[in-house]
Scaffold this motif. Structure first.
Motif, short mmCIF file in Angstrom:
data_model
loop_
_atom_site.label_atom_id
_atom_site.label_comp_id
_atom_site.label_asym_id
_atom_site.label_seq_id
_atom_site.Cartn_x
_atom_site.Cartn_y
_atom_site.Cartn_z
N ALA A 197 0.84 -1.19 0.00
CA ALA A 197 0.00 0.00 0.00
C ALA A 197 0.87 1.24 0.00
O ALA A 197 2.00 1.24 0.50
N LEU A 198 0.34 2.31 -0.55
CA LEU A 198 0.98 3.62 -0.56
C LEU A 198 0.33 4.46 0.52
O LEU A 198 -0.91 4.56 0.57
N GLU A 199 1.15 5.08 1.40
CA GLU A 199 0.63 5.84 2.53
C GLU A 199 1.14 7.28 2.51
O GLU A 199 2.30 7.53 2.18
N VAL A 200 0.26 8.20 2.91
CA VAL A 200 0.61 9.62 3.03
C VAL A 200 0.12 10.10 4.39
O VAL A 200 -1.07 9.99 4.70
N ASN A 201 1.05 10.61 5.23
CA ASN A 201 0.71 11.10 6.56
C ASN A 201 1.11 12.56 6.71
O ASN A 201 2.08 13.01 6.09
N VAL A 202 0.39 13.28 7.58
CA VAL A 202 0.73 14.67 7.87
C VAL A 202 0.45 14.94 9.35
O VAL A 202 -0.56 14.48 9.90
N GLY A 203 1.34 15.67 10.01
CA GLY A 203 1.17 16.00 11.41
C GLY A 203 0.20 17.16 11.61
O GLY A 203 0.29 18.17 10.92
N VAL A 204 -0.74 17.01 12.55
CA VAL A 204 -1.70 18.08 12.83
C VAL A 204 -1.69 18.50 14.30
O VAL A 204 -2.13 19.60 14.64
N LEU A 205 -1.19 17.65 15.19
CA LEU A 205 -1.16 17.96 16.63
C LEU A 205 0.12 17.40 17.22
O LEU A 205 0.45 16.24 17.01
#
Length: 246
Positions: A197-205
């Motif tokens: 799988a291809l994953e994209v994460n981004v920090g918000v807290l």
């Protein structure tokens, strides 16, 4: 009189409570949870990044005649075990290294104010260990597209060396930083096939604490402690990687 008022208030509360219960019994969102990642699977992930640049009389804002080169390297493997359906526990290790060599540069603030930088050298390396909790959720009834909610606890160690000049004008600084961060990183994922799988994460807290020690010319010592709390989309924390579900 007072007892009669209390009795009326009690009857009114019971009547309103009955109406609420009756209203709730007739309402349902009909949300069906689709199994996305089953219990017992291992999740193995990896993200890597490398970049290299060379400057020849380059100009950026007030910095002119930049001559030098730099490179950045980062590697971050991950391992996670699904302890329940759509819920996993695991860890991540990260290592990054950055080196910048500046042979010469001119900082021009005005026609009368300017100064030169010669033989500047910066090298930084970072080590990080992260414990993470992951929750998966399918988008609708799809088994290819899903949402990742990740909560992580990270410990980091950073070391930097900065030097400038040569001979009698040589000066150097060594810095070491310890940091602890707690963060939330939601993301999106897409299964390419049954196992990858291809994953994209981004920090918000993120809540963070860091302690820095700096030594200059083996004489001057300074210490800094920093506490931070951020609740916003951090574009610099966006990570793209590939994960394998075994």
């Amino acid at each position: 009189m007072i007892n009669r008022i209390r009795l009326n208030i009690t009857i009114l509360c019971l009547f309103l409570g009955a109406l609420c219960v009756q209203g709730q019994s007739h309402f349902s969102r009909n949300i069906e949870q689709t199994l996305f990642v089953p219990k017992g699977q291992w999740v193995v992930g990896l993200s890597a990044d490398y970049s290299q640049s060379k400057y020849d009389n380059y100009q950026f804002l007030v910095v002119e005649n930049i001559n030098g080169d730099n490179y950045n390297f980062k590697l971050s493997p991950m391992l996670c075990y699904m302890v329940k359906d759509d819920l996993g526990l695991g860890g991540r290790f990260s290592y990054s290294r950055m080196r910048t060599k500046l042979n010469s540069a001119d900082i021009v603030l005005s026609s009368e104010d300017s100064f030169d930088i010669d033989n500047a050298y910066i090298i930084t390396q970072n080590f990080g260990t992260t414990a993470l909790l992951r929750n998966y959720m399918s988008i609708g009834k799809s088994k290819r597209f899903g949402i990742i909610n990740e909560v992580n606890l990270r410990y980091g160690l950073s070391e930097s060396k900065i030097s400038n000049g040569e001979g009698e004008d040589f000066t150097g600084t060594f810095m070491r930083t310890h940091s602890i961060n707690v963060g939330v990183q939601p993301g999106l994922m897409m299964f390419l096939n049954n196992y990858s799988a291809l994953e994209v994460n981004v920090g918000v807290l993120e809540f963070g604490y860091s302690k820095n020690k700096q030594i200059t010319d083996q004489v001057h010592v300074s210490n800094t402690k920093t506490k931070s709390a951020n609740f916003k989309v951090n574009l610099f924390s966006i990570s793209i990687g590939v994960a394998f579900y075994l």
